[in-house]
Design a protein around this motif. Structure first.
Motif, PDB file in Angstrom:
ATOM      1  N   ALA A   7      78.555 -12.234  35.821  1.00  0.00           N
ATOM      2  CA  ALA A   7      78.907 -12.823  34.524  1.00  0.00           C
ATOM      3  C   ALA A   7      77.662 -13.123  33.704  1.00  0.00           C
ATOM      4  CB  ALA A   7      79.723 -14.098  34.733  1.00  0.00           C
ATOM      5  N   MET A   8      76.639 -13.656  34.372  1.00  0.00           N
ATOM      6  CA  MET A   8      75.381 -13.937  33.675  1.00  0.00           C
ATOM      7  C   MET A   8      74.751 -12.645  33.174  1.00  0.00           C
ATOM      8  SD  MET A   8      73.956 -16.851  36.346  1.00  0.00           S
ATOM      9  CE  MET A   8      72.466 -17.311  35.469  1.00  0.00           C
ATOM     10  N   LEU A   9      74.797 -11.605  33.995  1.00  0.00           N
ATOM     11  CA  LEU A   9      74.214 -10.314  33.628  1.00  0.00           C
ATOM     12  C   LEU A   9      74.937  -9.714  32.423  1.00  0.00           C
ATOM     13  CD1 LEU A   9      72.083  -8.195  34.492  1.00  0.00           C
ATOM     14  CD2 LEU A   9      73.867  -7.128  35.907  1.00  0.00           C
ATOM     15  N   VAL A  10      76.261  -9.777  32.426  1.00  0.00           N
ATOM     16  CA  VAL A  10      77.047  -9.266  31.291  1.00  0.00           C
ATOM     17  C   VAL A  10      76.664  -9.988  30.010  1.00  0.00           C
ATOM     18  CG1 VAL A  10      79.362  -9.238  30.282  1.00  0.00           C
ATOM     19  CG2 VAL A  10      79.016  -8.432  32.620  1.00  0.00           C
ATOM     20  N   LEU A  11      76.534 -11.295  30.091  1.00  0.00           N
ATOM     21  CA  LEU A  11      76.232 -12.076  28.888  1.00  0.00           C
ATOM     22  C   LEU A  11      74.837 -11.757  28.351  1.00  0.00           C
ATOM     23  CD1 LEU A  11      77.948 -14.004  27.302  1.00  0.00           C
ATOM     24  CD2 LEU A  11      76.933 -15.916  28.530  1.00  0.00           C
ATOM     25  N   VAL A  12      73.891 -11.525  29.245  1.00  0.00           N
ATOM     26  CA  VAL A  12      72.539 -11.180  28.822  1.00  0.00           C
ATOM     27  C   VAL A  12      72.513  -9.815  28.143  1.00  0.00           C
ATOM     28  CG1 VAL A  12      70.243 -10.531  29.653  1.00  0.00           C
ATOM     29  CG2 VAL A  12      71.337 -12.599  30.527  1.00  0.00           C
ATOM     30  N   ASN A  13      73.263  -8.871  28.687  1.00  0.00           N
ATOM     31  CA  ASN A  13      73.167  -7.479  28.224  1.00  0.00           C
ATOM     32  C   ASN A  13      74.123  -7.121  27.095  1.00  0.00           C
ATOM     33  OD1 ASN A  13      71.135  -6.842  30.067  1.00  0.00           O
ATOM     34  ND2 ASN A  13      72.598  -6.310  31.675  1.00  0.00           N
ATOM     35  N   ASP A  14      75.229  -7.838  26.962  1.00  0.00           N
ATOM     36  CA  ASP A  14      76.244  -7.499  25.953  1.00  0.00           C
ATOM     37  C   ASP A  14      76.111  -8.432  24.757  1.00  0.00           C
ATOM     38  OD1 ASP A  14      78.508  -6.901  24.461  1.00  0.00           O
ATOM     39  OD2 ASP A  14      79.772  -6.604  26.225  1.00  0.00           O
ATOM     40  N   THR A  15      75.303  -8.028  23.801  1.00  0.00           N
ATOM     41  CA  THR A  15      75.040  -8.857  22.626  1.00  0.00           C
ATOM     42  C   THR A  15      76.302  -9.093  21.810  1.00  0.00           C
ATOM     43  OG1 THR A  15      72.791  -7.972  22.506  1.00  0.00           O
ATOM     44  CG2 THR A  15      73.614  -9.101  20.564  1.00  0.00           C
ATOM     45  N   GLU A  16      77.131  -8.076  21.697  1.00  0.00           N
ATOM     46  CA  GLU A  16      78.362  -8.218  20.918  1.00  0.00           C
ATOM     47  C   GLU A  16      79.290  -9.256  21.540  1.00  0.00           C
ATOM     48  OE1 GLU A  16      82.116  -5.515  19.224  1.00  0.00           O
ATOM     49  OE2 GLU A  16      80.501  -4.581  20.387  1.00  0.00           O
ATOM     50  N   LEU A  17      79.438  -9.218  22.866  1.00  0.00           N
ATOM     51  CA  LEU A  17      80.262 -10.216  23.553  1.00  0.00           C
ATOM     52  C   LEU A  17      79.699 -11.609  23.344  1.00  0.00           C
ATOM     53  CD1 LEU A  17      82.493 -11.079  25.537  1.00  0.00           C
ATOM     54  CD2 LEU A  17      80.870 -10.631  27.401  1.00  0.00           C
TER      55      LEU A  17
END
Length: 387
Positions: A341-351
């Motif tokens: 979840a942390m990785l997704v948030l770091v990498n997905d600027t749109e999200l």
């Protein structure tokens, strides 16, 4: 012409920090309608309550842990206090204070005895201790006239474990005090203060900052949080900011966790801070992997400060956060899913931007403090009509 005195309302908590932080502003508001007396253990936090809320305070020691002899003494002191003060209402907000206040209030003849369950301890326990805690909560409810779970998750646990057959009602949308959304507003923090704190903490302008605010203990998921954060490359522009005290004597972290906090240059631990808004203001997301909560103020505060939140699927947190709308919900005690979840948030600027866009509005619309206070007052007045 005789001036009618206001009825007495006694609010109790086991330790004064609960009255100080959990009921900030509420006691002063209720003082307009009742003669409010705040009762808890005696320390600087109780002094702060007296000065800020302009209410009478009484220091009366209560133990957080099970301590039969001291508990009986506290029970007797509460009974004597209630017989002397003759309150119309006693209202408790923490487990031990709730048990002692409800029993003492019953035998002292207090007409209205209210307890708010701000969280339940027993669901996370096992064996004999769990059964003892369940029994204590059942006794509490037996002697209370009215029971209010802080959120729907707590309400469901009370039902599922058969704690009480009395009606259970969540006030407003949950939370014991609501949140001052004017105070928790990023617009109130100057850019110069933000930059100064970043400089002090060694945070660069391109760093992605996760923040945790709360006690650094096992039950808050800190072991999993540190293990998850350790998976990031040390060269990545990612920081973890820990704002809160260690409590090694109560709920110790593992040796590995403590060592990693000390050794990892990207983990910044600043200890307890009374003022947390500027720390929220320098962060990009709250990560709050707690095992159990009633209705966590930290998640409300972070949301009001425009932060998307990664939370575990537990009571309270999953009532504040809607997965994919203003945050991400993950299973409890899973360092792998926490890392992902942390990785997704770091990498997905749109999200990240979409979650951030919804964060504050969803808090303001459901948990504004004055709305919660008015709802509590209305409950008191409605109960009085039937006494």
């Amino acid at each position: 012409m005789k001036v009618l005195s206001k009825p007495k309302l006694i609010r109790t908590a086991t330790v004064p920090i609960s009255l100080d932080y959990l009921l900030k502003g509420q006691l002063s508001f209720l003082q307009n309608h009742y003669e409010v007396i705040a009762v808890s253990g005696n320390d600087i936090h109780l002094e702060e309550v007296a000065q800020r809320e302009k209410v009478r305070t009484i220091g009366l020691e209560m133990q957080r842990s099970i301590s039969p002899l001291k508990d009986v003494l506290s029970l007797w002191k509460l009974y004597v206090l209630f017989k002397k003060e003759k309150p119309l209402i006693v209202h408790s907000i923490t487990p031990k204070a709730g048990l002692l206040t409800m029993v003492a209030g019953f035998f002292a003849g207090v007409p209205i005895r209210i307890h708010t369950f701000t969280g339940l301890i027993f669901p996370s326990k096992t064996g004999l201790l769990k059964q003892i805690l369940i029994l204590m909560d059942r006794i509490l409810c037996r002697f209370a006239t009215h029971i209010y779970p802080e959120g729907n998750g707590v309400k469901q646990d009370l039902i599922n474990f058969g704690i009480t057959n009395k009606p259970l009602k969540v006030i407003a949308n949950g939370n014991v005090n609501g949140i001052d959304t004017d105070y928790f507003n990023k617009k109130n923090i100057s850019e110069s203060d933000i930059q100064a704190l970043k400089t002090t903490l060694g945070i660069n302008s391109n760093d992605f900052v996760f923040i945790f605010v709360g006690r650094l203990v096992g039950d808050k998921g800190i072991n999993e949080l540190i293990a998850a954060f350790k998976k990031f490359n040390s060269a990545d522009a990612i920081k973890l900011l820990l704002v809160g005290p260690f409590e090694q004597e109560l709920d110790p972290l593992s040796i590995e966790t403590l060592s990693e906090i000390k050794a990892n240059a990207n983990i910044i631990s600043v200890g307890f801070k009374k003022e947390v808004r500027t720390y929220f203001a320098i962060a990009d997301a709250l990560v709050f992997p707690s095992y159990r909560e009633g209705f966590p103020n930290v998640v409300l505060q972070a949301g009001a400060m425009n932060l998307p939140c990664i939370v575990t699927d537990i009571n309270g947190s999953n009532e504040i956060i809607s997965d994919g709308i203003n945050g991400i919900i993950i299973p409890s005690k899973s360092e792998i899913e926490l890392y992902e979840a942390m990785l997704v948030l770091v990498n997905d600027t749109e999200l990240q931007e979409n979650l951030q866009k919804n964060s504050r509005e969803m808090i303001v619309s459901r948990f504004e403090q004055k709305m919660v206070w008015e709802s509590i007052l209305n409950e008191y007045k409605n109960i009085e009509k039937n006494v």
